[in-house]
Design a protein around this motif. Structure first.
Motif, PDB file in Angstrom:
ATOM      1  N   LEU A  75      33.330  65.182 140.694  1.00  0.00           N
ATOM      2  CA  LEU A  75      32.146  64.948 139.875  1.00  0.00           C
ATOM      3  C   LEU A  75      32.446  63.887 138.818  1.00  0.00           C
ATOM      4  O   LEU A  75      33.588  63.747 138.370  1.00  0.00           O
ATOM      5  CB  LEU A  75      31.732  66.246 139.169  1.00  0.00           C
ATOM      6  CG  LEU A  75      31.253  67.393 140.056  1.00  0.00           C
ATOM      7  CD1 LEU A  75      30.838  68.570 139.189  1.00  0.00           C
ATOM      8  CD2 LEU A  75      30.092  66.969 140.932  1.00  0.00           C
ATOM      9  N   PRO A  76      31.412  63.126 138.415  1.00  0.00           N
ATOM     10  CA  PRO A  76      31.640  62.095 137.388  1.00  0.00           C
ATOM     11  C   PRO A  76      31.997  62.709 136.042  1.00  0.00           C
ATOM     12  O   PRO A  76      31.728  63.883 135.782  1.00  0.00           O
ATOM     13  CB  PRO A  76      30.292  61.368 137.327  1.00  0.00           C
ATOM     14  CG  PRO A  76      29.295  62.380 137.801  1.00  0.00           C
ATOM     15  CD  PRO A  76      30.008  63.191 138.842  1.00  0.00           C
ATOM     16  N   ARG A  77      32.607  61.908 135.200  1.00  0.00           N
ATOM     17  CA  ARG A  77      32.878  62.310 133.826  1.00  0.00           C
ATOM     18  C   ARG A  77      31.726  61.829 132.945  1.00  0.00           C
ATOM     19  O   ARG A  77      30.878  61.032 133.367  1.00  0.00           O
ATOM     20  CB  ARG A  77      34.201  61.705 133.333  1.00  0.00           C
ATOM     21  CG  ARG A  77      35.396  62.027 134.221  1.00  0.00           C
ATOM     22  CD  ARG A  77      35.801  63.479 134.124  1.00  0.00           C
ATOM     23  NE  ARG A  77      36.249  63.826 132.797  1.00  0.00           N
ATOM     24  CZ  ARG A  77      36.501  65.066 132.381  1.00  0.00           C
ATOM     25  NH1 ARG A  77      36.297  66.083 133.196  1.00  0.00           N
ATOM     26  NH2 ARG A  77      36.922  65.308 131.161  1.00  0.00           N
ATOM     27  N   GLN A  78      31.721  62.268 131.705  1.00  0.00           N
ATOM     28  CA  GLN A  78      30.692  61.849 130.758  1.00  0.00           C
ATOM     29  C   GLN A  78      31.116  60.527 130.131  1.00  0.00           C
ATOM     30  O   GLN A  78      31.754  60.493 129.082  1.00  0.00           O
ATOM     31  CB  GLN A  78      30.501  62.920 129.682  1.00  0.00           C
ATOM     32  CG  GLN A  78      29.967  64.239 130.214  1.00  0.00           C
ATOM     33  CD  GLN A  78      29.953  65.310 129.146  1.00  0.00           C
ATOM     34  OE1 GLN A  78      29.840  65.015 127.957  1.00  0.00           O
ATOM     35  NE2 GLN A  78      30.088  66.565 129.544  1.00  0.00           N
ATOM     36  N   HIS A  79      30.785  59.428 130.815  1.00  0.00           N
ATOM     37  CA  HIS A  79      31.137  58.120 130.295  1.00  0.00           C
ATOM     38  C   HIS A  79      30.014  57.149 130.634  1.00  0.00           C
ATOM     39  O   HIS A  79      29.081  57.465 131.368  1.00  0.00           O
ATOM     40  CB  HIS A  79      32.474  57.619 130.879  1.00  0.00           C
ATOM     41  CG  HIS A  79      32.454  57.481 132.373  1.00  0.00           C
ATOM     42  ND1 HIS A  79      31.940  56.383 133.015  1.00  0.00           N
ATOM     43  CD2 HIS A  79      32.861  58.326 133.350  1.00  0.00           C
ATOM     44  CE1 HIS A  79      32.048  56.534 134.320  1.00  0.00           C
ATOM     45  NE2 HIS A  79      32.586  57.714 134.562  1.00  0.00           N
ATOM     46  N   GLY A  80      30.097  55.950 130.101  1.00  0.00           N
ATOM     47  CA  GLY A  80      29.117  54.918 130.399  1.00  0.00           C
ATOM     48  C   GLY A  80      27.703  55.311 130.042  1.00  0.00           C
ATOM     49  O   GLY A  80      27.433  55.890 128.991  1.00  0.00           O
ATOM     50  N   VAL A  81      26.782  54.969 130.952  1.00  0.00           N
ATOM     51  CA  VAL A  81      25.361  55.219 130.697  1.00  0.00           C
ATOM     52  C   VAL A  81      25.083  56.716 130.642  1.00  0.00           C
ATOM     53  O   VAL A  81      24.231  57.168 129.863  1.00  0.00           O
ATOM     54  CB  VAL A  81      24.501  54.538 131.783  1.00  0.00           C
ATOM     55  CG1 VAL A  81      23.024  54.819 131.540  1.00  0.00           C
ATOM     56  CG2 VAL A  81      24.750  53.042 131.807  1.00  0.00           C
ATOM     57  N   LEU A  82      25.783  57.522 131.456  1.00  0.00           N
ATOM     58  CA  LEU A  82      25.601  58.968 131.412  1.00  0.00           C
ATOM     59  C   LEU A  82      25.923  59.502 130.020  1.00  0.00           C
ATOM     60  O   LEU A  82      25.205  60.342 129.472  1.00  0.00           O
ATOM     61  CB  LEU A  82      26.493  59.652 132.447  1.00  0.00           C
ATOM     62  CG  LEU A  82      26.071  59.520 133.915  1.00  0.00           C
ATOM     63  CD1 LEU A  82      27.090  60.220 134.812  1.00  0.00           C
ATOM     64  CD2 LEU A  82      24.700  60.107 134.141  1.00  0.00           C
ATOM     65  N   LEU A  86      23.518  61.492 127.079  1.00  0.00           N
ATOM     66  CA  LEU A  86      23.872  62.799 126.530  1.00  0.00           C
ATOM     67  C   LEU A  86      24.095  62.752 125.019  1.00  0.00           C
ATOM     68  O   LEU A  86      23.723  63.678 124.306  1.00  0.00           O
ATOM     69  CB  LEU A  86      25.132  63.324 127.224  1.00  0.00           C
ATOM     70  CG  LEU A  86      24.986  63.662 128.715  1.00  0.00           C
ATOM     71  CD1 LEU A  86      26.347  63.952 129.323  1.00  0.00           C
ATOM     72  CD2 LEU A  86      24.065  64.855 128.915  1.00  0.00           C
ATOM     73  N   ARG A  87      24.715  61.692 124.544  1.00  0.00           N
ATOM     74  CA  ARG A  87      25.099  61.639 123.130  1.00  0.00           C
ATOM     75  C   ARG A  87      24.017  61.049 122.243  1.00  0.00           C
ATOM     76  O   ARG A  87      23.813  61.489 121.116  1.00  0.00           O
ATOM     77  CB  ARG A  87      26.397  60.826 122.995  1.00  0.00           C
ATOM     78  CG  ARG A  87      27.583  61.517 123.651  1.00  0.00           C
ATOM     79  CD  ARG A  87      28.794  60.616 123.700  1.00  0.00           C
ATOM     80  NE  ARG A  87      29.849  61.213 124.530  1.00  0.00           N
ATOM     81  CZ  ARG A  87      30.881  60.557 125.024  1.00  0.00           C
ATOM     82  NH1 ARG A  87      31.019  59.275 124.761  1.00  0.00           N
ATOM     83  NH2 ARG A  87      31.777  61.175 125.768  1.00  0.00           N
ATOM     84  N   GLU A  88      23.339  60.020 122.754  1.00  0.00           N
ATOM     85  CA  GLU A  88      22.306  59.392 121.944  1.00  0.00           C
ATOM     86  C   GLU A  88      20.937  60.032 122.160  1.00  0.00           C
ATOM     87  O   GLU A  88      20.023  59.826 121.378  1.00  0.00           O
ATOM     88  CB  GLU A  88      22.232  57.897 122.277  1.00  0.00           C
ATOM     89  CG  GLU A  88      23.548  57.157 122.016  1.00  0.00           C
ATOM     90  CD  GLU A  88      23.539  55.745 122.599  1.00  0.00           C
ATOM     91  OE1 GLU A  88      22.432  55.248 122.911  1.00  0.00           O
ATOM     92  OE2 GLU A  88      24.629  55.161 122.738  1.00  0.00           O
ATOM     93  N   ALA A  89      20.827  60.813 123.244  1.00  0.00           N
ATOM     94  CA  ALA A  89      19.582  61.511 123.581  1.00  0.00           C
ATOM     95  C   ALA A  89      18.396  60.552 123.642  1.00  0.00           C
ATOM     96  O   ALA A  89      17.304  60.845 123.158  1.00  0.00           O
ATOM     97  CB  ALA A  89      19.309  62.635 122.575  1.00  0.00           C
ATOM     98  N   THR A  90      18.639  59.375 124.235  1.00  0.00           N
ATOM     99  CA  THR A  90      17.573  58.390 124.379  1.00  0.00           C
ATOM    100  C   THR A  90      17.427  57.995 125.840  1.00  0.00           C
ATOM    101  O   THR A  90      18.358  58.114 126.638  1.00  0.00           O
ATOM    102  CB  THR A  90      17.885  57.120 123.564  1.00  0.00           C
ATOM    103  OG1 THR A  90      19.165  56.611 123.967  1.00  0.00           O
ATOM    104  CG2 THR A  90      17.920  57.429 122.083  1.00  0.00           C
ATOM    105  N   ALA A  91      16.245  57.488 126.180  1.00  0.00           N
ATOM    106  CA  ALA A  91      15.996  57.035 127.539  1.00  0.00           C
ATOM    107  C   ALA A  91      16.766  55.740 127.811  1.00  0.00           C
ATOM    108  O   ALA A  91      17.000  54.932 126.914  1.00  0.00           O
ATOM    109  CB  ALA A  91      14.503  56.813 127.749  1.00  0.00           C
ATOM    110  N   GLN A  92      17.143  55.550 129.069  1.00  0.00           N
ATOM    111  CA  GLN A  92      17.831  54.334 129.497  1.00  0.00           C
ATOM    112  C   GLN A  92      17.073  53.763 130.693  1.00  0.00           C
ATOM    113  O   GLN A  92      17.015  54.382 131.750  1.00  0.00           O
ATOM    114  CB  GLN A  92      19.275  54.661 129.904  1.00  0.00           C
ATOM    115  CG  GLN A  92      20.096  55.360 128.837  1.00  0.00           C
ATOM    116  CD  GLN A  92      20.440  54.449 127.681  1.00  0.00           C
ATOM    117  OE1 GLN A  92      20.710  53.269 127.872  1.00  0.00           O
ATOM    118  NE2 GLN A  92      20.449  55.002 126.470  1.00  0.00           N
TER     119      GLN A  92
END
Length: 381
Positions: A75-82, A86-92
């Motif tokens: 499974l992917p880690r929490q990095h990059g755009v993901l 998660l951290r900024e809680a904004t749409a991408q």
């Protein structure tokens, strides 16, 4: 608003209704992802539920085959755009996710993602997931994103309802766990009271018989008969307790649903991939369903704790009026003859007893380095 194959109010309503039908967390996640991909006409969709260690406790995809998913790897880690979602809680919303400075690459077997739309799933101030789509099925001039602001708004509505559905599913699973725990606690007290009294009487009677062997053999013989009676009664009490301990989920949902739920939990809790498939199984007599569940639990315990397996597959399928349960792993395997000679059974005796007690049979196939397959067949009713 974008015009995919199922755009509009009817499609949104269908997606929300589909989410509300499921109570198991994994089923809810799959429904959210499939609904989002169909609603916005994207090639790929995924939803990740973060853990507390920089990874994902669950990650569900749609648009990728099982073979592709296995080839992609961990499974992917929490990095990059993901991580940004998660951290900024904004749409991408990106024309090309690969050109984003936060992009960190992906495994060689990963499908090629270009335009990208992602949103956090929030429960109040807490981000409980990240939902994203990629590769909108529409004409896209070079350097432009196929996903529109209207798509983002629609996905936002879906994400809000996804948060409700996911929270409700978690509460349902937690409620069920508490109910089962409370029932087991109650039965444990009853078991202690009933059986411990019998065992105490058994001990005293055996001591009396020992003291009388030399000076009064006739009375000693009588006391030993009483020992046998008390032992039989204790065994009956234990047997009754075991019947009562039939899992509440099995009573309520049946064998297939109970196995599926338990295997989903094991898949999340262990490094090994644990999968379940069922084909055409009808309801079986109560004793057979319970025996199959217990054998599956024992076989899974062995595979996950002792075999070093990377994959454990559980299959339940119909055979005539009965059913066959098969638990296979790709672990280190063992020589069943050596295990018997060493006095270690890995629960095999218990599993065979359970199968035989319901008119079924148990087959064990294993060899060093070749994995293990436990198969149990019951005749049905």
């Amino acid at each position: 608003m974008s015009h995919g194959p199922r755009s509009g109010l009817t499609a949104v309503s269908s997606a929300l209704l589909a989410m509300s039908r499921h109570l198991e967390v994994r089923d809810v996640l799959k429904t959210i992802v499939a609904s989002a991909r169909e609603l916005l006409d994207a090639q790929f969709a995924a939803l990740g539920v973060p853990d507390d260690h920089g990874g994902f406790a669950q990650f569900v995809v749609d648009g990728v085959t099982d073979e592709q998913w296995k080839a992609i790897g961990p499974l992917p880690r929490q990095h990059g755009v993901l991580a940004a979602m998660l951290r900024e809680a904004t749409a991408q919303r990106l024309a090309d996710v690969r050109a984003d400075p936060r992009f960190g690459g992906w495994p060689s077997a990963h499908p090629d993602l270009v335009d990208f739309l992602g949103l956090p799933i929030r429960d109040g101030d807490e981000v409980i997931g990240a939902l994203f789509l990629a590769n909108k099925n529409c004409p896209k001039p070079t350097g432009t994103c196929g996903f529109t602001p209207d798509d983002e708004e629609l996905l936002g509505i879906l994400a809000q309802h996804a948060a409700i559905a996911l929270t409700n599913a978690r509460l349902y699973e937690r409620s069920r766990e508490l109910t089962i725990a409370e029932e087991r606690s109650r039965l444990a007290h009853e078991l202690h009271d009933a059986v411990s009294q019998k065992l105490f009487s058994l001990r005293l009677t055996a001591q009396a018989a020992t003291a009388l062997v030399d000076r009064d053999p006739a009375r000693a013989k009588s006391e030993l008969h009483q020992v046998a009676t008390l032992a039989a009664e204790a065994a009956d009490e234990l047997r009754a307790a075991v019947v009562e301990l039939r899992p509440a989920a099995l009573e309520e949902d049946g064998l297939v649903a109970t196995l599926r739920t338990q295997i989903q939990v094991l898949d999340r809790a262990h490094a090994a991939r644990v999968t379940f498939a069922s084909h055409g199984v009808r309801a079986l007599p109560v004793a057979q369903e319970e025996a199959m569940l217990r054998v599956a639990q024992e076989a899974l315990h062995n595979a996950l704790r002792h075999s070093g397996a990377e994959h454990v597959d559980v299959n339940l399928h119909r055979r005539g009026p009965g059913a066959v349960l098969r638990v296979s792993d790709d672990g280190v395997g063992f020589d069943p003859r050596t295990v018997r000679r060493a006095g270690r059974h890995l629960g095999l005796v218990s599993m065979r007893d359970r199968a035989g007690g319901t008119g079924g049979r148990l087959t064990v196939r294993s060899a060093p380095g070749k994995g293990t397959t436990i198969e149990m067949e019951v005749p049905g009713g």
